[in-house]
Design an enzyme around this catalytic site. Structure first.
Site, PDB file in Angstrom:
ATOM      1  N   ARG A   1      45.610 -48.871   9.104  1.00 58.09           N
ATOM      2  CA  ARG A   1      46.181 -48.392   7.847  1.00 58.09           C
ATOM      3  C   ARG A   1      45.210 -48.477   6.672  1.00 58.09           C
ATOM      4  O   ARG A   1      45.467 -47.919   5.609  1.00 58.09           O
ATOM      5  CB  ARG A   1      47.458 -49.177   7.532  1.00 58.09           C
ATOM      6  CG  ARG A   1      48.655 -48.702   8.347  1.00 58.09           C
ATOM      7  CD  ARG A   1      49.925 -49.310   7.807  1.00 58.09           C
ATOM      8  NE  ARG A   1      50.084 -50.694   8.226  1.00 58.09           N
ATOM      9  CZ  ARG A   1      50.909 -51.560   7.628  1.00 58.09           C
ATOM     10  NH1 ARG A   1      51.609 -51.188   6.586  1.00 58.09           N
ATOM     11  NH2 ARG A   1      51.014 -52.789   8.080  1.00 58.09           N
TER      12      ARG A   1
ATOM     13  N   GLN B   1      37.181 -60.183  21.229  1.00 59.20           N
ATOM     14  CA  GLN B   1      38.405 -59.723  21.867  1.00 59.20           C
ATOM     15  C   GLN B   1      38.276 -58.219  22.086  1.00 59.20           C
ATOM     16  O   GLN B   1      38.402 -57.433  21.158  1.00 59.20           O
ATOM     17  CB  GLN B   1      39.632 -60.015  20.992  1.00 59.20           C
ATOM     18  CG  GLN B   1      40.944 -59.575  21.644  1.00 59.20           C
ATOM     19  CD  GLN B   1      42.104 -59.561  20.673  1.00 59.20           C
ATOM     20  OE1 GLN B   1      41.916 -59.528  19.463  1.00 59.20           O
ATOM     21  NE2 GLN B   1      43.315 -59.571  21.208  1.00 59.20           N
TER      22      GLN B   1
ATOM     23  N   GLU C   1      59.189 -61.469  16.633  1.00 59.07           N
ATOM     24  CA  GLU C   1      58.426 -60.433  15.945  1.00 59.07           C
ATOM     25  C   GLU C   1      59.373 -59.384  15.360  1.00 59.07           C
ATOM     26  O   GLU C   1      60.427 -59.077  15.925  1.00 59.07           O
ATOM     27  CB  GLU C   1      57.446 -59.760  16.916  1.00 59.07           C
ATOM     28  CG  GLU C   1      56.358 -60.673  17.435  1.00 59.07           C
ATOM     29  CD  GLU C   1      55.363 -61.055  16.369  1.00 59.07           C
ATOM     30  OE1 GLU C   1      55.224 -60.302  15.381  1.00 59.07           O
ATOM     31  OE2 GLU C   1      54.711 -62.106  16.509  1.00 59.07           O
TER      32      GLU C   1
ATOM     33  N   ARG D   1      18.084 -57.478 -16.706  1.00 53.38           N
ATOM     34  CA  ARG D   1      17.918 -57.501 -15.259  1.00 53.38           C
ATOM     35  C   ARG D   1      17.414 -58.859 -14.796  1.00 53.38           C
ATOM     36  O   ARG D   1      17.148 -59.755 -15.614  1.00 53.38           O
ATOM     37  CB  ARG D   1      16.988 -56.358 -14.842  1.00 53.38           C
ATOM     38  CG  ARG D   1      17.599 -54.973 -15.056  1.00 53.38           C
ATOM     39  CD  ARG D   1      16.581 -53.865 -14.816  1.00 53.38           C
ATOM     40  NE  ARG D   1      16.016 -53.928 -13.470  1.00 53.38           N
ATOM     41  CZ  ARG D   1      14.920 -53.264 -13.103  1.00 53.38           C
ATOM     42  NH1 ARG D   1      14.263 -52.509 -13.990  1.00 53.38           N
ATOM     43  NH2 ARG D   1      14.477 -53.353 -11.865  1.00 53.38           N
TER      44      ARG D   1
ATOM     45  N   GLY E   1       2.522 -47.241 -34.757  1.00 53.80           N
ATOM     46  CA  GLY E   1       3.473 -46.416 -34.028  1.00 53.80           C
ATOM     47  C   GLY E   1       2.797 -45.311 -33.243  1.00 53.80           C
ATOM     48  O   GLY E   1       1.801 -44.730 -33.680  1.00 53.80           O
TER      49      GLY E   1
END
Length: 464
Positions: free
Chosen positions: A15, A77, A157, A340, A430
């Site tokens: 599901r 299993q 069950e 970061r 700059g």
């Protein structure tokens, strides 16, 4: 008395409608199975056995990576023929004495105290079941007691229950503790004579009764501990329940959450006094917030320490990953900033909008207020780092470091090509591209000479 823990994690989870094994779907940022293993790690079990099946290799690899130091064993299993068949696969690795505790890998919020209570109820000579009363018991096995309501007679069950039995609200959670020797014997006697043709672990209740062994029940403190997940809707519901519980614990400690329904903690969060957290914030890994820290709306913070009085403005992303990230006292970060791994900021540091800092140390009072990048850099105190400026730290093969001394002023739109060192008090004009070291108290300008052509005409579009 030795304790063995068996965790059933073999189901496909049809599901969930996903190629990912159900137990690897995440709750609070962590696989459901991881929650179960972590919660029982303090029980001092001699062994933890995980039963895998669907997606076994993926599940086993994920758990080995996360719990490298834990004494985990895996059994498979294949095919999946019911809960009893699942536990049968663990029999060869279980000892012949002690207690076996059986848990579900898709019931992630079981508390260690509840698991311990179940073990204590077993006491080595009883079959102990974890039960709970639910308003809607649909899908769960019902607990059938005798006429006194004390003695447990059986678990039926849901698929096999009569209408009268389905009206019972006390249900079996899928978790039990049993004397290991008796459990191994009962498992060998199981059959699949039922509606589903499966081997039910619940059938051991009747076997215990037949042998005169007491069957007792223990209950959790809260139903959220025993809610399993079979669908995305159930996972989302459990997520919100869990997050609400975490939010309430923080508010009890004095943390002010703008809206506890819009808060997510996917790890650990330690808060000082007078911490304010706005809506839609996510905390991952290990996060520490000092006194008087303010976290704006829509922030994501992972593996980081935020110092006293710091303000993290909205839409900031801080990810320390394995290196960690640190924001000093009184610093102002964001909005829309990104820190970061390896970002280490001193006190009173300003990191403004659309500024990224990676693996860099900034001294007290340093400022990068707009549209900038600092990567692999050591930045001194009181540095002013201009808008649009970057450290060019990667040459295409290797990373290199930029060192910026105290009181440096870097103008707007500059490129510092590492490795390069700017001495204390340097000013960078700059628009400069700096490729060589600059000595202290110097002005460095590296840009093309401006050319102005008078009377210049733009090209005209040709009409066709």
């Amino acid at each position: 008395m030795s304790l063995s823990i068996v965790i059933m994690a073999a189901g496909k989870g049809t599901r969930m409608k996903s190629s990912r094994p159900k137990v690897l779907h995440k709750l609070a940022g962590r696989p459901m199975l991881s929650h179960v293993i972590a919660s029982t790690s303090g029980l001092q079990a001699a062994q933890q056995v995980v039963i895998t099946g669907h997606g076994a290799e993926m599940v086993e690899a994920a758990m080995k990576a996360e719990f490298a130091q834990a004494p985990l064993q895996f059994v498979r299993q294949e095919p999946q023929l019911g809960t009893g068949h699942a536990v049968q696969q663990a029999v060869p690795v279980l000892p012949d004495d002690g207690i076996t505790l059986i848990l579900n890998g898709d019931t992630p919020l079981i508390h260690a105290s509840t698991a311990q209570a179940l073990v204590d109820a077993c006491a080595g000579d009883k079959l102990a079941l974890l039960t709970i009363r639910l308003d809607d018991p649909t899908g769960y096995g019902r607990i059938v007691r005798d006429e006194t309501g004390v003695k447990v007679l059986a678990i039926v069950e849901h698929k096999d229950a009569t209408p009268e039995q389905r009206a019972i609200c006390e249900v079996y959670t899928g978790m039990m503790a049993a004397p290991t020797a008796r459990l191994k014997h009962w498992l060998s006697q199981l059959n699949n004579d039922n509606a589903q043709g499966e081997y039910y672990l619940t059938d051991v209740v009747a076997m215990a009764q037949a042998e005169g062994l007491s069957v007792v029940a223990a209950q959790p403190r809260d139903e959220v501990e025993v809610l399993g997940v079979n669908s995305p809707a159930q996972l989302a519901d459990l997520e919100r329940r869990h997050q609400r519980a975490q939010a309430e614990r923080l508010m009890e400690q004095g943390v002010r959450l703008a809206d506890p329904a819009r808060f997510d903690l996917r790890g650990t969060l330690q808060c000082g006094q007078d911490v304010d957290i706005d809506v839609n914030c996510i905390f991952e890994g290990n996060v520490v917030l000092g006194d008087e820290v303010q976290i704006g709306a829509n922030c994501v913070i992972r593996n980081a320490t935020i110092g006293r009085g710091a303000v993290i403005h909205p839409f900031t992303h801080i990810d320390g990953d394995t290196l960690g990230a640190h924001v000093g006292e009184g610093s102002l970060i964001g909005p829309f900033a990104r820190l970061r791994p390896g970002a280490q900021l001193g006190n009173e540091v300003h990191i403004g909008n659309f500024v990224e800092v990676k693996n860099s140390t900034l001294g007290n009072g340093a400022k990068a207020n707009h549209l900038a990048y600092l990567g692999d850099a050591t930045v001194g105190e009181r540095v002013n780092y201009g808008a649009g400026s970057i450290t060019a730290n990667y040459d295409g093969a290797n990373k290199h470091r930029t060192v910026i001394g105290d009181d440096v002023h870097v103008g707007s739109n500059c490129v510092l090509v590492a490795p390069v060192t700017l001495g204390a008090g340097v000013t960078i004009g700059g628009g400069s591209t700096i490729t060589k070291d600059v000595p202290a108290e110097s002005l460095a300008v590296a840009r093309g000479k401006q050319v102005t052509l008078s009377g210049w005409q733009r090209p005209q579009k040709i009409k066709r």
